[in-house]
Design a protein around this motif. Structure first.
Motif, PDB file in Angstrom:
ATOM      1  N   SER A 194       6.357   2.659 -10.172  1.00  0.00           N
ATOM      2  CA  SER A 194       6.296   1.930  -8.898  1.00  0.00           C
ATOM      3  C   SER A 194       5.742   2.827  -7.798  1.00  0.00           C
ATOM      4  O   SER A 194       5.735   4.053  -7.907  1.00  0.00           O
ATOM      5  N   ARG A 195       5.293   2.173  -6.742  1.00  0.00           N
ATOM      6  CA  ARG A 195       4.729   2.869  -5.582  1.00  0.00           C
ATOM      7  C   ARG A 195       4.827   1.938  -4.372  1.00  0.00           C
ATOM      8  O   ARG A 195       4.704   0.719  -4.503  1.00  0.00           O
ATOM      9  N   SER A 196       5.019   2.515  -3.197  1.00  0.00           N
ATOM     10  CA  SER A 196       5.116   1.734  -1.960  1.00  0.00           C
ATOM     11  C   SER A 196       3.752   1.562  -1.306  1.00  0.00           C
ATOM     12  O   SER A 196       2.887   2.424  -1.428  1.00  0.00           O
ATOM     13  N   LEU A 197       3.614   0.446  -0.599  1.00  0.00           N
ATOM     14  CA  LEU A 197       2.383   0.145   0.138  1.00  0.00           C
ATOM     15  C   LEU A 197       2.762  -0.467   1.483  1.00  0.00           C
ATOM     16  O   LEU A 197       3.542  -1.418   1.543  1.00  0.00           O
ATOM     17  N   SER A 198       2.187   0.078   2.553  1.00  0.00           N
ATOM     18  CA  SER A 198       2.412  -0.453   3.901  1.00  0.00           C
ATOM     19  C   SER A 198       1.264  -1.368   4.272  1.00  0.00           C
ATOM     20  O   SER A 198       0.099  -1.002   4.163  1.00  0.00           O
ATOM     21  N   ILE A 199       1.617  -2.563   4.704  1.00  0.00           N
ATOM     22  CA  ILE A 199       0.643  -3.544   5.187  1.00  0.00           C
ATOM     23  C   ILE A 199       0.993  -3.815   6.654  1.00  0.00           C
ATOM     24  O   ILE A 199       2.163  -4.073   6.974  1.00  0.00           O
ATOM     25  N   PRO A 208      -4.468   3.868   1.656  1.00  0.00           N
ATOM     26  CA  PRO A 208      -4.072   3.801   3.068  1.00  0.00           C
ATOM     27  C   PRO A 208      -3.902   5.176   3.712  1.00  0.00           C
ATOM     28  O   PRO A 208      -3.913   5.286   4.934  1.00  0.00           O
ATOM     29  N   ASN A 209      -3.780   6.214   2.911  1.00  0.00           N
ATOM     30  CA  ASN A 209      -3.660   7.565   3.456  1.00  0.00           C
ATOM     31  C   ASN A 209      -4.991   8.097   3.981  1.00  0.00           C
ATOM     32  O   ASN A 209      -5.023   9.137   4.630  1.00  0.00           O
ATOM     33  N   ASN A 210      -6.069   7.369   3.706  1.00  0.00           N
ATOM     34  CA  ASN A 210      -7.393   7.792   4.182  1.00  0.00           C
ATOM     35  C   ASN A 210      -7.736   7.223   5.551  1.00  0.00           C
ATOM     36  O   ASN A 210      -8.852   7.390   6.020  1.00  0.00           O
ATOM     37  N   ASN A 211      -6.802   6.515   6.176  1.00  0.00           N
ATOM     38  CA  ASN A 211      -7.060   6.049   7.546  1.00  0.00           C
ATOM     39  C   ASN A 211      -5.939   6.546   8.457  1.00  0.00           C
ATOM     40  O   ASN A 211      -4.881   6.945   7.990  1.00  0.00           O
ATOM     41  N   ARG A 212      -6.175   6.542   9.726  1.00  0.00           N
ATOM     42  CA  ARG A 212      -5.213   7.118  10.674  1.00  0.00           C
ATOM     43  C   ARG A 212      -3.949   6.283  10.839  1.00  0.00           C
ATOM     44  O   ARG A 212      -2.964   6.758  11.389  1.00  0.00           O
ATOM     45  N   PHE A 213      -3.961   5.054  10.331  1.00  0.00           N
ATOM     46  CA  PHE A 213      -2.797   4.183  10.468  1.00  0.00           C
ATOM     47  C   PHE A 213      -1.823   4.324   9.296  1.00  0.00           C
ATOM     48  O   PHE A 213      -0.679   3.911   9.388  1.00  0.00           O
ATOM     49  N   GLY A 214      -2.289   4.864   8.164  1.00  0.00           N
ATOM     50  CA  GLY A 214      -1.448   5.024   6.981  1.00  0.00           C
ATOM     51  C   GLY A 214      -1.027   3.701   6.353  1.00  0.00           C
ATOM     52  O   GLY A 214       0.007   3.618   5.700  1.00  0.00           O
ATOM     53  N   MET A 215      -1.844   2.670   6.562  1.00  0.00           N
ATOM     54  CA  MET A 215      -1.532   1.345   6.017  1.00  0.00           C
ATOM     55  C   MET A 215      -2.830   0.585   5.790  1.00  0.00           C
ATOM     56  O   MET A 215      -3.905   1.021   6.190  1.00  0.00           O
ATOM     57  N   TYR A 256       5.849  -2.941   0.959  1.00  0.00           N
ATOM     58  CA  TYR A 256       5.903  -3.577  -0.348  1.00  0.00           C
ATOM     59  C   TYR A 256       6.051  -2.517  -1.433  1.00  0.00           C
ATOM     60  O   TYR A 256       5.417  -1.459  -1.365  1.00  0.00           O
ATOM     61  N   THR A 257       6.888  -2.818  -2.424  1.00  0.00           N
ATOM     62  CA  THR A 257       7.011  -1.959  -3.595  1.00  0.00           C
ATOM     63  C   THR A 257       6.252  -2.625  -4.728  1.00  0.00           C
ATOM     64  O   THR A 257       6.584  -3.747  -5.130  1.00  0.00           O
ATOM     65  N   ILE A 258       5.227  -1.931  -5.217  1.00  0.00           N
ATOM     66  CA  ILE A 258       4.423  -2.438  -6.324  1.00  0.00           C
ATOM     67  C   ILE A 258       4.972  -1.825  -7.602  1.00  0.00           C
ATOM     68  O   ILE A 258       5.131  -0.608  -7.699  1.00  0.00           O
ATOM     69  N   VAL A 259       5.297  -2.670  -8.579  1.00  0.00           N
ATOM     70  CA  VAL A 259       5.790  -2.217  -9.875  1.00  0.00           C
ATOM     71  C   VAL A 259       4.732  -2.558 -10.916  1.00  0.00           C
ATOM     72  O   VAL A 259       4.309  -3.715 -11.017  1.00  0.00           O
ATOM     73  N   ALA A 260       4.280  -1.544 -11.653  1.00  0.00           N
ATOM     74  CA  ALA A 260       3.318  -1.749 -12.732  1.00  0.00           C
ATOM     75  C   ALA A 260       4.042  -1.603 -14.059  1.00  0.00           C
ATOM     76  O   ALA A 260       4.679  -0.585 -14.320  1.00  0.00           O
ATOM     77  N   MET A 261       3.977  -2.639 -14.885  1.00  0.00           N
ATOM     78  CA  MET A 261       4.587  -2.604 -16.215  1.00  0.00           C
ATOM     79  C   MET A 261       3.464  -2.542 -17.245  1.00  0.00           C
ATOM     80  O   MET A 261       2.691  -3.494 -17.376  1.00  0.00           O
TER      81      MET A 261
END
Length: 178
Positions: free
Chosen positions: A165-170, A49-56, A137-142
């Motif tokens: 974990s890492r956050s994602l904006s939708i 999402p950082n590759n677009n101007r909206f950041g999501m 959203y918080t994505i948790v990878a186990m």
């Protein structure tokens, strides 16, 4: 040495933790496994999402999940513990993603990296999701590794799970006609 009243006497005290029978092969394996160093992969998703101007990423878009970095390749190790030679083989068993919206993905291969030059919105071949509502959203990878061991004729296995974990904006995108 000990003083017996007349002279110092050398006392021979057996060191039990060097004898193979003082520690079971399983105990030796557990200690060898505890000495291993795992690097937990970071959560990767695409498109970035950082590759677009909206950041999501937009609602309904196909998001691909995959590991970034970390200990992912199968490996082997050898250790000597308590008189036992311990042989270890290590591999990633699975990566489970908790996606923050109640969805859980179990991906045996961890997921496929989405090609950066992929312009179309297509489904991941093995580990993807479409978010139905906007939000943070918080994505948790186990990541679960399976460690198989052998020592002094015995064998077994143990699983180790670590998370990142890492956050994602939708968000919602609306077109505007001028």
């Amino acid at each position: 040495m000990a003083w017996n009243g007349d002279e110092y006497v050398l006392i021979n005290v057996p060191c039990d933790d060097l004898r193979p029978d003082a520690m079971s092969p399983q105990q030796a394996a557990e200690q060898a496994i505890a000495r291993l160093s795992f690097t937990t992969p970071d959560v990767g998703f695409g498109p970035d999402p950082n590759n677009n101007r909206f950041g999501m990423l937009p609602v309904g878009f196909n998001v691909w999940f995959f590991p970034r970095g970390g200990t992912l390749e199968p490996a082997s190790a050898r250790d000597s513990v308590g008189g036992h030679e311990v042989n270890l083989s290590i591999r990633v068993k699975e990566i489970t993603y908790q996606l923050g919206d109640g969805t859980v993905l179990k991906c045996s291969g961890g997921g496929t990296h989405r090609p950066a030059d992929l312009k179309r919105d297509i489904k991941s071949p093995d580990c993807g999701h479409q978010y139905e509502q906007k939000g943070e959203y918080t994505i948790v990878a186990m990541t679960t590794w399976q460690v198989n061991w052998t020592a002094s004729g015995a064998s077994g296995s143990q699983e180790i799970t670590l998370s990142s974990s890492r956050s994602l904006s939708i968000g919602e995108l609306h077109s505007v006609n001028r």
